[in-house]
Design a protein around this motif. Structure first.
Motif, PDB file in Angstrom:
ATOM      1  N   GLY A  40      30.347  40.009  32.580  1.00  8.69           N
ATOM      2  CA  GLY A  40      32.162  39.932  32.610  1.00  8.69           C
ATOM      3  C   GLY A  40      32.778  40.526  33.652  1.00  8.69           C
ATOM      4  N   ILE A  41      32.179  39.318  34.863  1.00  9.15           N
ATOM      5  CA  ILE A  41      32.326  39.041  35.612  1.00  9.15           C
ATOM      6  C   ILE A  41      34.066  38.890  36.131  1.00  9.15           C
ATOM      7  CG2 ILE A  41      32.485  37.845  38.399  1.00  9.15           C
ATOM      8  CD1 ILE A  41      29.416  37.060  37.072  1.00  9.15           C
ATOM      9  N   LYS A  42      34.428  38.788  36.730  1.00  8.30           N
ATOM     10  CA  LYS A  42      36.255  39.188  36.561  1.00  8.30           C
ATOM     11  C   LYS A  42      36.783  38.838  38.352  1.00  8.30           C
ATOM     12  CE  LYS A  42      37.323  42.202  33.230  1.00  8.30           C
ATOM     13  NZ  LYS A  42      37.981  43.751  33.187  1.00  8.30           N
ATOM     14  N   MET A  43      36.950  37.797  38.483  1.00  8.50           N
ATOM     15  CA  MET A  43      37.772  37.794  40.059  1.00  8.50           C
ATOM     16  C   MET A  43      38.881  37.563  39.512  1.00  8.50           C
ATOM     17  SD  MET A  43      37.207  33.645  41.964  1.00  8.50           S
ATOM     18  CE  MET A  43      35.568  33.743  40.647  1.00  8.50           C
ATOM     19  N   THR A  44      40.138  37.969  40.372  1.00  6.06           N
ATOM     20  CA  THR A  44      41.374  37.856  41.236  1.00  6.06           C
ATOM     21  C   THR A  44      42.305  37.805  42.411  1.00  6.06           C
ATOM     22  OG1 THR A  44      42.811  39.699  41.390  1.00  6.06           O
ATOM     23  CG2 THR A  44      41.261  40.974  41.477  1.00  6.06           C
ATOM     24  N   ASP A  45      43.017  37.338  42.373  1.00  5.70           N
ATOM     25  CA  ASP A  45      43.258  37.188  43.729  1.00  5.70           C
ATOM     26  C   ASP A  45      45.109  37.872  43.960  1.00  5.70           C
ATOM     27  OD1 ASP A  45      44.964  35.492  42.315  1.00  5.70           O
ATOM     28  OD2 ASP A  45      44.484  33.401  43.402  1.00  5.70           O
ATOM     29  N   ASP A  46      45.367  38.416  42.774  1.00  7.50           N
ATOM     30  CA  ASP A  46      46.265  39.423  43.021  1.00  7.50           C
ATOM     31  C   ASP A  46      46.273  40.624  44.024  1.00  7.50           C
ATOM     32  OD1 ASP A  46      48.332  41.504  42.644  1.00  7.50           O
ATOM     33  OD2 ASP A  46      47.746  42.101  40.630  1.00  7.50           O
ATOM     34  N   PRO A  47      46.801  41.010  45.318  1.00  2.76           N
ATOM     35  CA  PRO A  47      46.738  41.846  46.322  1.00  2.76           C
ATOM     36  C   PRO A  47      47.077  43.285  45.598  1.00  2.76           C
ATOM     37  CG  PRO A  47      48.449  40.358  46.521  1.00  2.76           C
ATOM     38  CD  PRO A  47      48.132  40.013  45.226  1.00  2.76           C
ATOM     39  N   LYS A  48      47.797  43.148  44.429  1.00  6.04           N
ATOM     40  CA  LYS A  48      47.300  44.578  43.907  1.00  6.04           C
ATOM     41  C   LYS A  48      46.042  44.686  43.009  1.00  6.04           C
ATOM     42  CE  LYS A  48      52.863  45.388  43.137  1.00  6.04           C
ATOM     43  NZ  LYS A  48      53.618  45.435  42.426  1.00  6.04           N
ATOM     44  N   GLU A  49      45.504  44.369  42.760  1.00  7.39           N
ATOM     45  CA  GLU A  49      44.483  44.296  41.617  1.00  7.39           C
ATOM     46  C   GLU A  49      43.985  44.687  42.558  1.00  7.39           C
ATOM     47  OE1 GLU A  49      43.908  45.605  38.664  1.00  7.39           O
ATOM     48  OE2 GLU A  49      41.668  45.126  38.951  1.00  7.39           O
ATOM     49  N   MET A  50      43.451  43.876  43.545  1.00  4.26           N
ATOM     50  CA  MET A  50      41.863  44.412  45.423  1.00  4.26           C
ATOM     51  C   MET A  50      42.568  45.208  45.178  1.00  4.26           C
ATOM     52  SD  MET A  50      41.435  40.176  46.431  1.00  4.26           S
ATOM     53  CE  MET A  50      43.550  40.074  47.185  1.00  4.26           C
ATOM     54  N   ALA A  51      43.363  45.320  45.901  1.00  2.00           N
ATOM     55  CA  ALA A  51      44.072  47.304  46.038  1.00  2.00           C
ATOM     56  C   ALA A  51      43.407  47.977  45.097  1.00  2.00           C
ATOM     57  CB  ALA A  51      45.352  47.610  46.378  1.00  2.00           C
ATOM     58  N   ARG A  52      43.421  47.372  44.295  1.00  6.15           N
ATOM     59  CA  ARG A  52      43.400  49.220  43.429  1.00  6.15           C
ATOM     60  C   ARG A  52      41.439  48.808  43.546  1.00  6.15           C
ATOM     61  NH1 ARG A  52      41.656  50.522  37.924  1.00  6.15           N
ATOM     62  NH2 ARG A  52      40.624  48.073  37.933  1.00  6.15           N
ATOM     63  N   ILE A  53      40.795  47.794  43.697  1.00  4.78           N
ATOM     64  CA  ILE A  53      40.197  47.712  43.603  1.00  4.78           C
ATOM     65  C   ILE A  53      38.337  48.538  44.875  1.00  4.78           C
ATOM     66  CG2 ILE A  53      37.015  46.696  43.539  1.00  4.78           C
ATOM     67  CD1 ILE A  53      39.247  44.550  42.207  1.00  4.78           C
ATOM     68  N   TYR A  54      39.639  47.968  45.977  1.00  2.00           N
ATOM     69  CA  TYR A  54      39.476  48.875  46.882  1.00  2.00           C
ATOM     70  C   TYR A  54      39.344  50.005  47.270  1.00  2.00           C
ATOM     71  CZ  TYR A  54      38.759  48.739  52.053  1.00  2.00           C
ATOM     72  OH  TYR A  54      38.157  49.093  53.424  1.00  2.00           O
ATOM     73  N   GLU A  55      40.668  50.693  47.006  1.00  2.55           N
ATOM     74  CA  GLU A  55      40.579  51.969  47.142  1.00  2.55           C
ATOM     75  C   GLU A  55      39.655  52.776  45.988  1.00  2.55           C
ATOM     76  OE1 GLU A  55      43.362  54.684  48.384  1.00  2.55           O
ATOM     77  OE2 GLU A  55      43.307  52.570  49.528  1.00  2.55           O
ATOM     78  N   GLY A  56      38.963  52.216  45.236  1.00  4.98           N
ATOM     79  CA  GLY A  56      38.312  53.028  44.070  1.00  4.98           C
ATOM     80  C   GLY A  56      36.329  52.765  45.334  1.00  4.98           C
ATOM     81  N   ARG A  57      36.484  51.804  45.942  1.00  7.94           N
ATOM     82  CA  ARG A  57      35.559  51.956  47.128  1.00  7.94           C
ATOM     83  C   ARG A  57      35.343  52.676  47.859  1.00  7.94           C
ATOM     84  NH1 ARG A  57      32.248  52.829  49.359  1.00  7.94           N
ATOM     85  NH2 ARG A  57      30.699  52.144  49.952  1.00  7.94           N
ATOM     86  N   LYS A  58      36.480  52.614  48.482  1.00  7.60           N
ATOM     87  CA  LYS A  58      36.774  53.475  49.636  1.00  7.60           C
ATOM     88  C   LYS A  58      36.255  54.956  49.124  1.00  7.60           C
ATOM     89  CE  LYS A  58      41.343  53.746  51.468  1.00  7.60           C
ATOM     90  NZ  LYS A  58      42.160  53.874  52.405  1.00  7.60           N
ATOM     91  N   ASN A  59      36.942  55.462  48.442  1.00  6.57           N
ATOM     92  CA  ASN A  59      37.111  56.722  48.132  1.00  6.57           C
ATOM     93  C   ASN A  59      35.963  57.231  47.176  1.00  6.57           C
ATOM     94  OD1 ASN A  59      39.601  57.265  48.912  1.00  6.57           O
ATOM     95  ND2 ASN A  59      40.738  56.510  47.207  1.00  6.57           N
TER      96      ASN A  59
END
Lengths: 352, 479
Positions: free
Chosen positions: B304-323
């Motif tokens: 299920g490897i999902k790749m993205t270079d969409d800044p919004k999606e990357m920010a969403r993933i990063y937020e989850g990890r950050k919190n």
């Protein structure tokens, strides 16, 4: 001390891992700068009162009352800690121990004796028969011209409201720590306002009719949005989201859509929508710590000035009052101009 | 300790910047660790000269001084075990210089990580160490603990980007350490020694930091794994393949459950996920590295490897990890996240075995432990999820912590990868670094003969973390 109100929140306070993420953009910590001023500090003090580490003191009470309850901390807390409930519970335990300020005592006495926060027996709702129950609220009752304007706007849009005699929703009792008084007061309120629904003018009353009285309250802008025609005001303005609007009620798009329909171009401030900055008027500090309230308001008005807009529009009468004062101060201090207006003025103009 | 002369401190920093009020003392008695001890006074200096004067006074009178940034440390760094003066450094928050042409900036210790990055952005630069607490953590705190964060895998930890420091020593003297260049062979690397010294050797009042050009291209992907060891092996393979990812984060099932519950991220309910990111100045190079990592994950049963270079999606993933860390408190009813055994590092090839063992240790000791972290650099975060009001749970936690560190040592790992030692990790570090303890104490005695700077931390901390201080929880006994 017997912290009976805080006791219910022990688990919630343990959930706070003291990460300090709540420091970010806390309006009180931004002005005062001590760790004690942020949500983490207030949760720690509350925990100390519950565990018996701390006995109540005036300074502890002062810190717990120096909060605008803007919920910025809750929006920043990844543990989802119910910070505001913890703070208001600590306030309730402190009030029971005699730590209410004179001004807060007076406000509560006013509500109990006159049904409004001002203790003004002349304040009266503009009684009228109609189809849809309207709850005016203290802030608008004391501003009869604004109230009339809103009612006329509703009439123009084909909404015929029913206004009866009313008393304060009791929100100040809940947040200033007079929870027991509110329990007694609630039945008086229900007697005068027996409806299950309400159109409201004040964001805070909207929240508290829902949370404190289980009334299906709808803010007037939610009603207006469905019926507002296109306008051509040709204005450029910035918009201040009241905390109860954007963070508690999650009403974010509606005022912007209304303003856009009327031809107002919105230039957003640095902090906007769900991440709006508090005006400094909430949580009781407007009454008990006007210096802190003024400083927070000045920070917000600076954000508005930075947008380049010459008008700030908001939807809450308290925000309007506090930000108007800040606009006057910023003119005196820095020679910068911005006009603060409530949205009903803009709608009135747009419909004219 | 002599009685504190509060008036003297008020003269130095102004009356509004000194407090011995019970409300302030109580709040400054704890941080994000499990520890609690009351300071005698909290002082907020605004400039270097004030720090010097405070230290001269404290040194003459043998009064402990504990520097504090955001107080977000997880091991008790700012908990004043012997009382004394807590120095809240957040007023010293000026960005003094930004010199993109020299790849450096100079800042005061109270500057917040995210604020520095906001200031660097218009210049096309960033400060690479990026802890999850970047929105509130101070540069001074990061230097104290040698913080790193999830991009350390490519850019290094704080120690790797501190070029120079101005430090006030215990006797009040101001010294300039290090230099303005990336290479430096001029004598002992004392600035590097101060980084990670947890306020025990001096108070940092200015830092010269290496900054990096902002990458033009960035892409991120999530890979799902049904077996933890597959994820661990994939990470090891990625890191030894010659690819330089800018982030490689592992989340186990406990972490996935918590973050979904608290933040509604909707991550798949699998044994582990890896979040990886590559960045650079050339899109094709970034794409090449992302594809190469994807292939390695697939070879190790990643799906299920999902790749993205969409800044919004990357920010969403990063937020989850950050919190993630605070979200763990929402994992299960009655269980809250405690900062224990929180940041060990192991050789990259041992990640899978370490995470597996952590789960076994948790089971044996009636607690829940998650395993997640910047695994590309071998760093594993665990938190112990427990009921902190029950005395028996602290006994469970004590055993789980000891067993965890014993295992980490047995596979060649280290007690702390990025949060530092202070109190709760001191017993484990003292075992792990037994050969260098005396050297550390010699350095400490040489620089701080009166033992006033954050005393009784690290090598000098008590041997039992559970009794080193009062625990900050309302512990009542019971099972």
């Amino acid at each position: 001390m017997d912290a009976k109100n805080l006791k219910k929140f022990e688990k919630e306070m343990n959930t706070c891992i003291r990460c300090a993420y709540c420091f970010e953009e806390c309006p009180v910590i931004e002005q005062k700068g001590w760790d004690t001023d942020g949500a983490r500090g207030k949760v720690a003090l509350s925990y100390g009162l519950l565990s018996g580490d701390l006995e109540p003191t005036q300074s502890i009470a002062d810190k717990l009352f120096q909060c605008t309850l803007c919920r910025n901390c809750e929006s920043k807390c990844p543990s989802g800690v119910e910070v505001c409930d913890i703070i208001t519970s600590a306030r309730a335990d402190l009030v029971e121990k005699g730590y209410a300020s004179d001004i807060h005592n007076t406000v509560i006495k006013n509500i109990k004796e006159t049904g409004n926060i001002y203790g003004d027996t002349e304040v009266m709702a503009p009684l009228q028969e109609g189809e849809v129950p309207l709850f005016v609220g203290c802030q608008y009752l004391s501003r009869p011209n604004k109230t009339k304007k809103y009612i006329k706007i509703l009439e123009k849009l084909g909404i015929n409201v029913k206004v009866g005699r009313e008393i304060c929703c009791g929100f100040p009792m809940e947040v200033l720590g007079f929870k027991e008084d509110f329990e007694e007061y609630k039945s008086r309120f229900t007697e005068l306002y027996p409806h299950q629904t309400a159109i409201t003018f004040c964001p805070t009353c909207t929240v508290f009719l829902k949370e404190g009285h289980e009334i299906d309250a709808k803010h007037v802008l939610q009603v207006i949005l469905e019926k507002i025609p296109e306008g051509n005001l040709g204005m450029k303005a910035t918009f201040h989201d009241p905390c109860d609007f954007s963070r508690t009620l999650k009403i974010i798009d509606e005022p912007r859509q209304i303003l856009k329909k009327l031809g107002v171009e919105i230039v957003e401030m640095k902090n906007n929508k769900g991440n709006s900055s508090c005006c400094g008027g909430g949580g009781g500090i407007l009454m008990s710590d006007s210096k802190l309230s003024d400083d927070i308001a000045l920070a917000r008005i600076r954000q508005a000035i930075d947008t380049g807009a010459d008008t700030l529009i908001t939807t809450c009468p308290t925000c309007e009052t506090v930000l108007k004062k800040a606009a006057t101060q910023i003119k005196e201090l820095e020679g910068k101009d911005i006009v603060v207006r409530n949205i009903e003025d803009i709608i009135w103009k747009g419909l004219a | 300790m002599v009685e504190l002369d509060i008036e003297k401190l008020r003269e130095i920093v102004g009356k509004d910047n000194v407090s011995d009020d019970i409300a302030d003392l109580y709040v400054y008695s704890s941080d994000a660790s499990v520890h609690q001890a009351m300071p005698s006074v909290v002082v907020r200096p605004g400039k270097t000269e004030e720090v010097q004067e405070i230290l001269r006074y404290a040194n003459q009178n043998k009064i402990p001084v504990i520097p504090r940034g955001a107080g977000s440390g997880m091991s008790g760094h700012t908990v004043p075990i012997d009382g004394g003066i807590v120095l809240d450094m957040k007023r010293m928050s000026r960005i003094l210089e930004i010199r993109p042409e020299d790849l450096l900036c100079k800042v005061e210790p109270g500057v917040i990580n995210d604020e520095l990055n906001r200031a660097l952005k218009p210049h096309g630069f960033f400060f690479a160490p990026m802890p999850s607490s970047g929105m509130i953590c101070t540069i001074g705190g990061m230097i104290g603990t040698n913080a790193s964060g999830n991009r350390a895998v490519k850019y290094g930890a704080t120690r790797d980007v501190v070029l120079g420091l101005k430090v006030v020593l215990a006797n009040g003297d101001l010294v300039t350490l290090g230099t303005n260049t990336k290479t430096d062979a001029s004598g002992y690397q004392l600035a590097r020694l101060i980084v990670g010294s947890e306020g025990t050797l001096g108070i940092v009042v200015e830092a010269t930091l290496l900054i990096s050009p902002l990458p033009k291209f960035k892409a991120m992907a999530i890979a799902n794994f049904d077996k933890l060891e597959d994820a661990g092996n994939a990470i090891s393979k990625v890191m030894s393949s010659g690819i330089t990812p800018s982030m490689v984060e592992l989340m186990d099932n406990v972490a996935i459950t918590a973050v979904n519950k608290a933040l509604g991220l909707g991550l798949p309910d699998v044994s582990a996920i890896i979040i990886f990111e590559c960045n650079g100045m050339v899109k094709e190079a970034v794409d090449y590295e992302m594809n190469a990592i994807t292939k390695i994950c697939e070879e190790h049963n990643g799906s299920g490897i999902k790749m993205t270079d969409d800044p919004k999606e990357m920010a969403r993933i990063y937020e989850g990890r950050k919190n993630l860390f605070p979200s763990l408190s929402r994992f299960g009813d009655g269980l809250v996240s405690t900062s224990l055994a929180d940041d060990m590092a192991v050789p990259v090839s041992k990640i899978a075995v370490a995470v597996h063992e952590i789960h076994e240790i948790a089971k044996r000791n009636n607690v829940v432990m998650s395993a997640y972290g910047h695994c590309g650099s071998g760093l594993i975060h665990t938190k112990i999820l427990m009921d902190p009001t029950k005395e028996s749970q602290w006994e469970d936690a004590k055993k789980a912590v000891a067993e965890t560190y014993e295992f980490v040592r047995s596979i060649g790992g280290t007690t702390s990868g990025e949060h530092g030692i202070a109190l709760s990790k001191a017993p484990a570090m003292k075992i792990e670094r037994k050969d260098s303890l005396e050297m550390m104490r010699t350095i400490k005695r040489a620089l701080d003969p009166n033992n006033i700077l954050n005393p009784h931390k690290m090598m000098d901390a008590p041997d039992d973390w559970t009794t080193a201080t009062k625990l900050r929880y309302n512990v009542r006994g019971g099972q």
